[in-house]
Design an enzyme around this catalytic site. Sequence first.
Site, short mmCIF file in Angstrom:
data_model
loop_
_atom_site.label_atom_id
_atom_site.label_comp_id
_atom_site.label_asym_id
_atom_site.label_seq_id
_atom_site.Cartn_x
_atom_site.Cartn_y
_atom_site.Cartn_z
N PRO A 134 0.89 -1.18 -0.01
CA PRO A 134 0.13 -0.04 0.01
C PRO A 134 0.93 1.21 0.12
O PRO A 134 1.73 1.27 0.80
CB PRO A 134 -0.88 -0.05 1.31
N HIS A 174 -5.40 -1.56 8.14
CA HIS A 174 -4.09 -0.81 8.69
C HIS A 174 -3.91 -0.65 9.98
O HIS A 174 -4.53 0.22 10.48
CB HIS A 174 -3.87 0.69 7.61
N GLY A 175 -3.04 -1.49 10.53
CA GLY A 175 -2.70 -1.73 11.90
C GLY A 175 -1.41 -1.17 12.41
O GLY A 175 -0.87 -1.52 13.34
N HIS A 184 2.60 1.45 11.54
CA HIS A 184 3.06 2.43 11.34
C HIS A 184 2.66 3.89 12.03
O HIS A 184 2.86 4.95 11.92
CB HIS A 184 3.00 3.04 9.89
N TYR A 214 -0.15 4.87 13.18
CA TYR A 214 -1.58 5.37 13.12
C TYR A 214 -2.70 4.65 14.04
O TYR A 214 -1.97 4.00 14.90
CB TYR A 214 -2.12 5.07 11.65
C1 LIG Z 1 5.15 6.72 -1.22
C2 LIG Z 1 5.03 5.69 -0.02
C3 LIG Z 1 3.52 5.79 0.35
C4 LIG Z 1 3.32 4.74 1.42
N1 LIG Z 1 1.87 4.77 2.04
C5 LIG Z 1 1.74 3.62 2.80
C6 LIG Z 1 0.49 3.50 3.24
O1 LIG Z 1 -0.67 4.09 2.61
N2 LIG Z 1 -0.09 2.37 4.12
C7 LIG Z 1 1.02 1.59 4.53
O2 LIG Z 1 0.62 0.72 5.27
N3 LIG Z 1 2.05 1.98 4.02
C8 LIG Z 1 2.73 2.76 3.19
N4 LIG Z 1 4.00 2.90 2.94
C9 LIG Z 1 5.07 2.00 3.13
C10 LIG Z 1 4.86 0.89 2.15
O3 LIG Z 1 3.76 0.11 2.08
C11 LIG Z 1 6.20 -0.33 2.39
O4 LIG Z 1 5.86 -0.80 3.54
C12 LIG Z 1 7.51 0.53 2.39
O5 LIG Z 1 7.54 1.16 1.06
C13 LIG Z 1 8.55 -0.54 2.25
O6 LIG Z 1 8.52 -1.11 0.99
P1 LIG Z 1 9.77 -0.80 -0.19
O7 LIG Z 1 10.99 -1.07 0.68
O8 LIG Z 1 9.41 -2.15 -1.13
O9 LIG Z 1 9.19 0.66 -0.57
C14 LIG Z 1 4.34 3.75 1.74
C15 LIG Z 1 5.58 3.76 1.25
C16 LIG Z 1 6.04 4.82 0.39
C17 LIG Z 1 7.05 4.80 -0.31
#
Ligand SMILES: Cc1cc2nc3c(=O)[nH]c(=O)nc-3n(C[C@H](O)[C@H](O)[C@H](O)COP(=O)(O)O)c2cc1C
Length: 369
Positions: A24, A168-169, A171, A173
């Site tokens: 996400p 979504h539980g 980070h 929030y």
């Molecule tokens: C631009 C961006 C937006 C994100 N928004 C969310 C989100 O809405 N919900 C969530 O659970 N994690 C969010 N994340 C975290 C990602 O889901 C993921 O856990 C994180 O980017 C690590 O994966 P990666 O290293 O492959 O990017 C976001 C990450 C990025 C880069």
Amino acid sequence: MTSPLFTPFKLKSLTLPNRIVMAPMTRSQSPNGVPGENVADYYARRAENEVGLIVTEGTTIRRGGASNDPSVPNFHKPDSLAGWQNVVNKVHEKGGKIAPQIWHMGMVRKAGSGPEPDAPTDSPSGMTHTGKQVVDAPTDAEVDDMVQAYADAAAKAEELGFDCVEIHGAHGYLIDQFFWDVMNKRDDRFGGTSLVERASFAGDIIREVRKRVSKDFPVILRYSQWKQQDYGARLATTPDDLEAFLKVFVEAGVDILHVSQRRYWEPEFPEVDGENGLNGAGWAKKLTGLPTITVGSVGLSGDFIHAFQGQGAGTRKLDDLEERLSRGEFDLVGVGRALLQDPEWARKVHEGRHAELADYDAASLAKLY
Ligand SMILES: Cc1cc2nc3c(=O)[nH]c(=O)nc-3n(C[C@H](O)[C@H](O)[C@H](O)COP(=O)(O)O)c2cc1C
């Protein structure tokens, strides 16, 4: 040899052709909370390029204080739901599978911000993680309504034809604020000194969601040890604590655990099984027997925390990830930035086009392609 990433997965009504899950990612490109044609095309592009399951950006529930940004899509107003219906249709036309990520920011939203600036702040206790009391703690009835708002959204997800739903539980929030002892000071059934007691809010949400969706409709819970307010924070410091915590969700009827780490190769409890020990998703699977999703820097050398400040990352081989997957440490693999930047990432990996996998450039955030 076929990569274990490209083997099918089945759970209840969900059948995936491979193990790749789009993580996400909030894009804030849905003016007035409505995901438009550009958002639908963005997800459809990933569906047609072999992403097994798409988990959408966080989309907010019907509590006025759920969102701090009018361009984050919501999941309750009629025009937003019509936009989501279009997203589902377009992804399905391409043969993809999709889950919405159901979200409430809690105290991460500053009072006065977002699409409903006058709405009250929702939280466990009205207290920031540094111990400052900024608003009153919500009443029992208000907490119950938060629970119902998650359940309403999950029911809507199934009605619109989504293939499963993610709560979504993680980070730091709202749900994670209930888990976290420094923010949850309640002395009713939603609080307490043990992590299990503080998991009641999420337990109730999953139980209510379960009542409102079909038996066969998979429910995913995403959680994390780390918080955006404190990367070093940990909810469960021993496997026993983690087991007791996760049991709350297993008993409530969750189907898949999505364990958010910043780097999937880091061991969860190195003091127990060593530096090459199981990661967070590995422990969650071992302790519950449920399928799990790992995530965190897949295909990339550095984590995402500074992606919003313009930090890029180099590429990283997938060998160790594939080995862990073959051993059954976890079942599914979340991919964030690599898929944000390159809609063809999964197809390129499948076809062995590794030379075409580019370093991650944070400028990708600006476009929705
Ligand atoms: C631009 C961006 C937006 C994100 N928004 C969310 C989100 O809405 N919900 C969530 O659970 N994690 C969010 N994340 C975290 C990602 O889901 C993921 O856990 C994180 O980017 C690590 O994966 P990666 O290293 O492959 O990017 C976001 C990450 C990025 C880069």
